[in-house]
Motif scaffolding. Structure first.
Motif, short mmCIF file in Angstrom:
data_model
loop_
_atom_site.label_atom_id
_atom_site.label_comp_id
_atom_site.label_asym_id
_atom_site.label_seq_id
_atom_site.Cartn_x
_atom_site.Cartn_y
_atom_site.Cartn_z
N TYR A 5 0.93 -12.03 3.89
CA TYR A 5 0.99 -10.61 4.29
C TYR A 5 -0.25 -9.83 3.84
O TYR A 5 -0.92 -9.18 4.65
CB TYR A 5 2.26 -9.99 3.73
CG TYR A 5 2.36 -8.49 3.91
CD1 TYR A 5 2.05 -7.88 5.13
CD2 TYR A 5 2.77 -7.67 2.85
CE1 TYR A 5 2.16 -6.51 5.29
CE2 TYR A 5 2.88 -6.30 3.01
CZ TYR A 5 2.57 -5.73 4.23
OH TYR A 5 2.67 -4.37 4.39
N LEU A 6 -0.57 -9.89 2.55
CA LEU A 6 -1.72 -9.13 2.06
C LEU A 6 -3.03 -9.70 2.60
O LEU A 6 -3.99 -8.95 2.81
CB LEU A 6 -1.72 -9.12 0.53
CG LEU A 6 -0.55 -8.39 -0.14
CD1 LEU A 6 -0.67 -8.45 -1.65
CD2 LEU A 6 -0.47 -6.94 0.33
N CYS A 29 -5.69 -7.37 4.70
CA CYS A 29 -7.12 -7.24 4.44
C CYS A 29 -7.94 -7.53 5.69
O CYS A 29 -8.93 -6.85 5.97
CB CYS A 29 -7.54 -8.18 3.30
SG CYS A 29 -6.88 -7.71 1.68
N SER A 30 -7.53 -8.54 6.45
CA SER A 30 -8.25 -8.87 7.69
C SER A 30 -8.17 -7.72 8.69
O SER A 30 -9.15 -7.42 9.39
CB SER A 30 -7.66 -10.14 8.31
OG SER A 30 -7.82 -11.24 7.45
N ARG A 31 -7.00 -7.06 8.75
CA ARG A 31 -6.86 -5.95 9.69
C ARG A 31 -7.76 -4.78 9.29
O ARG A 31 -8.36 -4.11 10.13
CB ARG A 31 -5.39 -5.49 9.71
CG ARG A 31 -5.12 -4.41 10.77
CD ARG A 31 -3.87 -3.66 10.46
NE ARG A 31 -3.94 -2.96 9.18
CZ ARG A 31 -4.61 -1.83 8.99
NH1 ARG A 31 -5.27 -1.27 9.99
NH2 ARG A 31 -4.64 -1.26 7.81
N LEU A 79 4.21 -2.53 -1.49
CA LEU A 79 2.96 -3.14 -1.97
C LEU A 79 1.87 -3.07 -0.91
O LEU A 79 0.70 -2.78 -1.21
CB LEU A 79 3.21 -4.60 -2.35
CG LEU A 79 3.94 -4.84 -3.68
CD1 LEU A 79 4.36 -6.30 -3.79
CD2 LEU A 79 3.06 -4.45 -4.85
N GLY A 80 2.25 -3.32 0.34
CA GLY A 80 1.28 -3.25 1.42
C GLY A 80 0.72 -1.86 1.60
O GLY A 80 -0.49 -1.68 1.83
N ARG A 119 -12.37 -6.14 -3.65
CA ARG A 119 -11.54 -7.31 -3.99
C ARG A 119 -10.09 -6.89 -4.15
O ARG A 119 -9.77 -5.92 -4.84
CB ARG A 119 -12.03 -7.96 -5.29
CG ARG A 119 -13.35 -8.71 -5.13
CD ARG A 119 -13.77 -9.34 -6.45
NE ARG A 119 -12.72 -10.16 -7.05
CZ ARG A 119 -12.43 -11.40 -6.67
NH1 ARG A 119 -13.14 -11.98 -5.70
NH2 ARG A 119 -11.47 -12.08 -7.27
N VAL A 120 -9.22 -7.67 -3.50
CA VAL A 120 -7.77 -7.46 -3.63
C VAL A 120 -7.19 -8.71 -4.28
O VAL A 120 -7.36 -9.82 -3.76
CB VAL A 120 -7.11 -7.23 -2.25
CG1 VAL A 120 -5.59 -7.03 -2.42
CG2 VAL A 120 -7.73 -6.02 -1.56
N THR A 121 -6.52 -8.53 -5.40
CA THR A 121 -5.94 -9.67 -6.11
C THR A 121 -4.47 -9.39 -6.39
O THR A 121 -4.05 -8.24 -6.55
CB THR A 121 -6.66 -9.94 -7.44
OG1 THR A 121 -6.54 -8.78 -8.29
CG2 THR A 121 -8.13 -10.25 -7.21
N LEU A 122 -3.71 -10.46 -6.45
CA LEU A 122 -2.31 -10.35 -6.88
C LEU A 122 -1.99 -11.61 -7.68
O LEU A 122 -2.02 -12.72 -7.13
CB LEU A 122 -1.35 -10.19 -5.71
CG LEU A 122 0.08 -9.86 -6.19
CD1 LEU A 122 0.73 -8.80 -5.31
CD2 LEU A 122 0.97 -11.10 -6.23
#
Length: 375
Positions: A245-246, A250-252, A282-283, A307-310
């Motif tokens: 999902y995340l 990010c791609s979108r 979260l989104g 940067r997006v991290t989880l």
């Protein structure tokens, strides 16, 4: 009514076997197409009547509120029976005993049987012989499937076995139908919650008078839509893969906001699944923080990385969004009045805390800490 006997010819036995197999196939096909439970149950009694050459068939559903068995579908009964006639649940009632014991009940002549009550309903229809089998699956007994004959009939083992198998097939179809209805109601509930969230976003943007408010609300709608996409084709309707999902979120953002700008969005997401409602929040948080970085952290032609991290640690989720821009993003909590007023509220929905790392330079870094072990 026909029944198996020792004098049955091989040809008759073959015809009877084929007839029953065809009934199973027809019911399976009709069960897949039936959208309504009443339609499904009516298909079942019709096919059972055809397969066994009986005059009367009925399906009874247990009602906890009244502790009885209601006729939900039937063939051969007087008008007004289906949906109105009910039978008691006790050991002297044939369907009641089948329901309680989860064992088949076979009665050759109920008129002479002292174990069971000869109800007025059966008398009115001239029923002499009958078989009841439970409709059940693990942990649940839905009700009873009953066949009835006006003539004395010595039901053979193969007839009883067929009826048990048919009832098991019917139970699986009912269970599937009920599960889909539960999932559909759950999906409706989630859609309602999501629409309320969108409504709140629109009201906030309207009060702010921001000319880009519509675009921001639309981005939030797209984030929610991506979460629904993760549910397609899955029975696990309550769970969403954050890695997928995340990553797609990010791609979108790259496709819709960044375009040809020299800004990259990288993601590193641990493989974890969370409840749908939690995934949506979260989104929305990730979408808001990344969007803020895209719009405010970099000058028009300036290159940079977001940067997006989880990561998961000790039952806690850590969602991080950081950029290396030279200017603070609009999510910088060190600048009061600039941070989105919805972000802290959304963090509280997750029982989490959103923090801004003021030591992170260059750029801005936000970390959301939230528990994974409870809602």
């Amino acid at each position: 009514m026909s029944s198996t006997s020792d004098t049955e010819s091989p040809e008759e036995a073959l015809r009877r076997s084929v007839q029953r197999q065809e009934a199973i196939v027809r019911f399976g096909t009709r069960a897949l197409a039936a959208r309504d439970l009443d339609v499904l149950l009516q298909h079942a009694v019709e096919e059972a009547a055809t397969a066994l050459d009986v005059e009367h068939v009925k399906i009874l559903e247990y009602r906890p509120a009244t502790e009885d068995l209601l006729v939900r579908a039937g063939v051969g009964w007087k008008e007004g029976t289906v949906g109105h006639e009910a039978f008691p649940v006790h050991l002297r009632s044939p369907p009641g005993r089948a329901f309680l014991t989860r064992e088949p009940i076979c009665i050759d002549d109920i008129r002479q049987n002292e174990e069971f009550d000869y109800s007025g309903f059966l008398r009115d229809h001239g029923v002499t012989s009958l078989v009841d089998v439970p409709i059940a699956w693990e942990g649940c007994t839905y009700g009873v499937l009953e066949i009835d004959s006006r003539s004395f009939t010595d039901f053979q083992d193969d007839t009883i076995h067929f009826l048990q198998g048919f009832a098991q097939f019917l139970a699986a179809a009912i269970q599937r139908k009920q599960e889909r209805e539960v999932l559909f109601r759950e999906l409706q509930h989630r859609i309602k919650n999501s629409l309320q969230m969108v409504s709140a976003l629109l009201r906030l943007e309207q009060r702010k008078g921001d000319p880009s408010g519509f675009d921001r609300a639309n981005e939030a709608v797209q984030a929610i839509s991506l979460a629904y996409d993760q549910l397609q084709g899955s029975w696990e309707i309550g769970q969403v893969s954050l890695e997928e999902y995340l990553g797609k979120l990010c791609s979108r953002i790259i496709a819709s906001l960044i375009g040809s700008r020299p800004v990259q969005v990288e993601s590193e997401i641990d493989p974890v699944r969370v409840d749908f409602d939690k995934a949506v929040v979260l989104g929305l948080i990730a979408n808001e923080l990344v969007t803020n970085s895209v719009r405010h952290a970099f000058r028009k032609e300036e290159a940079g990385v977001i940067r997006v991290t989880l990561h998961v640690k000790d039952g806690e989720g850590l969602l991080g969004v950081e950029d290396d821009g030279q200017r603070a993003s609009a999510g910088d909590q060190t600048k009061p009045g600039v941070v989105s007023r919805l972000l802290p509220a959304m963090a509280r929905q997750l029982e989490g805390v959103l923090e801004c790392d003021t030591e992170h330079r260059p750029g801005t870094r936000h970390v959301l800490r939230f528990p994974l072990s409870r809602q």
